[in-house]
Design an enzyme around this catalytic site. Structure first.
Site, mmCIF file in Angstrom:
data_model
loop_
_atom_site.group_PDB
_atom_site.id
_atom_site.type_symbol
_atom_site.label_atom_id
_atom_site.label_comp_id
_atom_site.label_asym_id
_atom_site.label_seq_id
_atom_site.Cartn_x
_atom_site.Cartn_y
_atom_site.Cartn_z
ATOM 1 N N ALA A 20 2.586 -11.544 2.153
ATOM 2 C CA ALA A 20 3.814 -10.854 1.758
ATOM 3 C C ALA A 20 3.736 -9.426 2.277
ATOM 4 O O ALA A 20 2.992 -8.601 1.758
ATOM 5 C CB ALA A 20 3.947 -10.856 0.236
ATOM 6 N N ASP A 26 -0.852 -1.174 2.638
ATOM 7 C CA ASP A 26 -1.731 -2.093 1.913
ATOM 8 C C ASP A 26 -1.549 -3.538 2.385
ATOM 9 O O ASP A 26 -2.520 -4.229 2.698
ATOM 10 C CB ASP A 26 -1.479 -1.986 0.410
ATOM 11 C CG ASP A 26 -1.753 -0.592 -0.125
ATOM 12 O OD1 ASP A 26 -2.698 0.053 0.377
ATOM 13 O OD2 ASP A 26 -1.019 -0.142 -1.020
ATOM 14 N N CYS A 113 9.172 -8.969 -10.965
ATOM 15 C CA CYS A 113 9.191 -9.241 -9.522
ATOM 16 C C CYS A 113 7.960 -10.043 -9.117
ATOM 17 O O CYS A 113 8.061 -11.020 -8.364
ATOM 18 C CB CYS A 113 9.262 -7.937 -8.743
ATOM 19 S SG CYS A 113 9.314 -8.148 -6.945
ATOM 20 N N CYS A 208 11.251 0.189 -6.506
ATOM 21 C CA CYS A 208 11.748 0.049 -5.139
ATOM 22 C C CYS A 208 13.260 0.117 -5.040
ATOM 23 O O CYS A 208 13.791 0.663 -4.078
ATOM 24 C CB CYS A 208 11.230 -1.237 -4.513
ATOM 25 S SG CYS A 208 11.919 -2.769 -5.178
#
Length: 362
Positions: A20, A26, A113, A208
């Site tokens: 993902a 990261d 999420c 986000c």
């Protein structure tokens, strides 16, 4: 290489892994590490939120972030796809976020999420490809006595295990956190070694889909203008007025605009009457509370076991015990009162650096 009847690879030495990719350093480093180890890596970025037709995310799904993720995939020479999960994200993350604030709670959308989008929607798609799922989360997964254990990251300052308490044995069997055993500086060094375009990209600390940090403004954009109400003390005396309960959280001091020399803090929010109740700091402390929708990585701890409980992401943890009633109701009992135990936040239970599980504070 062998496969199960469901098509999943059983040889764990060389794996097919879906990463993902958020467009940050990261997840970019996670993909690079897996490719470096010889695995078959596929990059996927989720397009999750837009407002009035324009992408609004500021850290994981904006057009720039998608472009960054695509550029990383090109640098690494791996396939890259963008999956549209906007409807799911709106239904499972954004709408509950708004309704929670309107209901006088303080939500954590990152947990929803992770649970409903990354480790449900995306994990299912990875498994359909005969792959495991990797993310750039700072956490670790290990096996002990044939069971999976979720642990804090090596880098305590970056640890994200608090947001992952909903992962259980079924999910952890196919989840990888390649950067969980590294420090942030080591992660950037991996990105630099592979000349990734995200190696020096700054990270966002905001939610986000609210990149400017104006949560109240976002709630009003989605739900419309909200009615105001009264600010009262614990005896019901009116001290002032406010412009909507969605602007407050338990333990808050700033923004009350009550004047006078006495410091007051939000003790509770009453959405039905639209009242915000305030009082001294010590009256915001609690030593017991219930957990809504509890989830355990591998079963709840026994009631006699001493555990550490984090009541918010930056909370260091407080010692206490977990009680499960004969009707299955779960409550947390702390050894001493903790300040600003906030409805809507998660209480996450640890045994040392092992995540045992958690739930929503009520």
């Amino acid at each position: 290489m062998g496969r199960t009847r469901a098509g999943r690879r059983v040889d764990r030495d060389v794996m097919r892994v879906v990463v993902a990719m958020s467009g940050g350093v990261d997840s970019s480093a996670a993909a690079a590490l897996l490719k470096e180890q010889g695995h078959e890596v596929i990059g996927i970025t989720l397009r999750v939120w837009s407002y009035e037709g324009k992408a609004q995310c500021g850290s994981c799904c904006s057009p720039d972030d998608i472009d960054d993720a695509r550029a990383v995939a090109q640098t690494l020479g791996i396939p890259f796809y963008v999956a549209n999960a906007e409807d799911l994200f709106k239904d499972r993350v954004v709408s509950p976020f708004v309704q929670s604030y309107l209901g006088g709670k303080t939500p954590i959308p990152c947990v929803a999420c992770n649970r409903d989008v990354k480790f449900n929607f995306l994990l299912k798609r990875a498994r359909a490809l005969g792959a495991r799922l990797a993310t750039g989360h700072y956490a670790r997964v290990e096996q002990q006595d044939g069971r999976f254990v979720l642990r804090r990251a090596v880098d305590a300052a970056k640890d994200q295990s608090y947001f992952l308490f909903t992962l259980g044995q079924q999910e952890l069997t196919d989840v990888l956190f390649p950067v969980g055993g590294m420090t942030k500086s080591e992660v950037r060094a991996v990105a630099e070694r592979h000349a990734l375009p995200t190696s020096h990209k700054p990270e966002s600390m905001e939610i986000c889909f609210v990149p400017d940090g104006d949560y109240a403004g976002f709630v009003e954009k989605v739900a419309g203008p909200q009615p105001g109400g009264e600010i009262v003390d614990t005896e019901g005396h009116v001290l002032g007025s406010h412009a909507g309960v969605h602007r407050f959280t338990v333990g808050q001091r700033r923004g009350l605009n009550l004047g006078g020399g006495e410091a007051r803090y939000v003790q509770r929010i009453e959405p039905e009457s639209r009242r915000v109740v305030v009082g001294p700091a010590d009256e915001t402390s609690r030593d017991s509370f219930g957990l809504l929708q509890p989830h355990w990585v591998d079963g709840p701890p026994p009631p006699e076991k001493s555990v550490m409980v984090r009541i918010r992401h930056r909370h260091p943890g407080a010692p206490g015990h977990v009680r499960v009633s004969q009707h299955g109701l779960v409550s947390i009992h702390l050894d001493s009162p903790a300040r600003a135990v906030t409805p809507g936040q998660a209480a996450v239970v640890y045994d040392g650096d092992h995540v045992l599980g958690g739930g929503w504070i009520v």
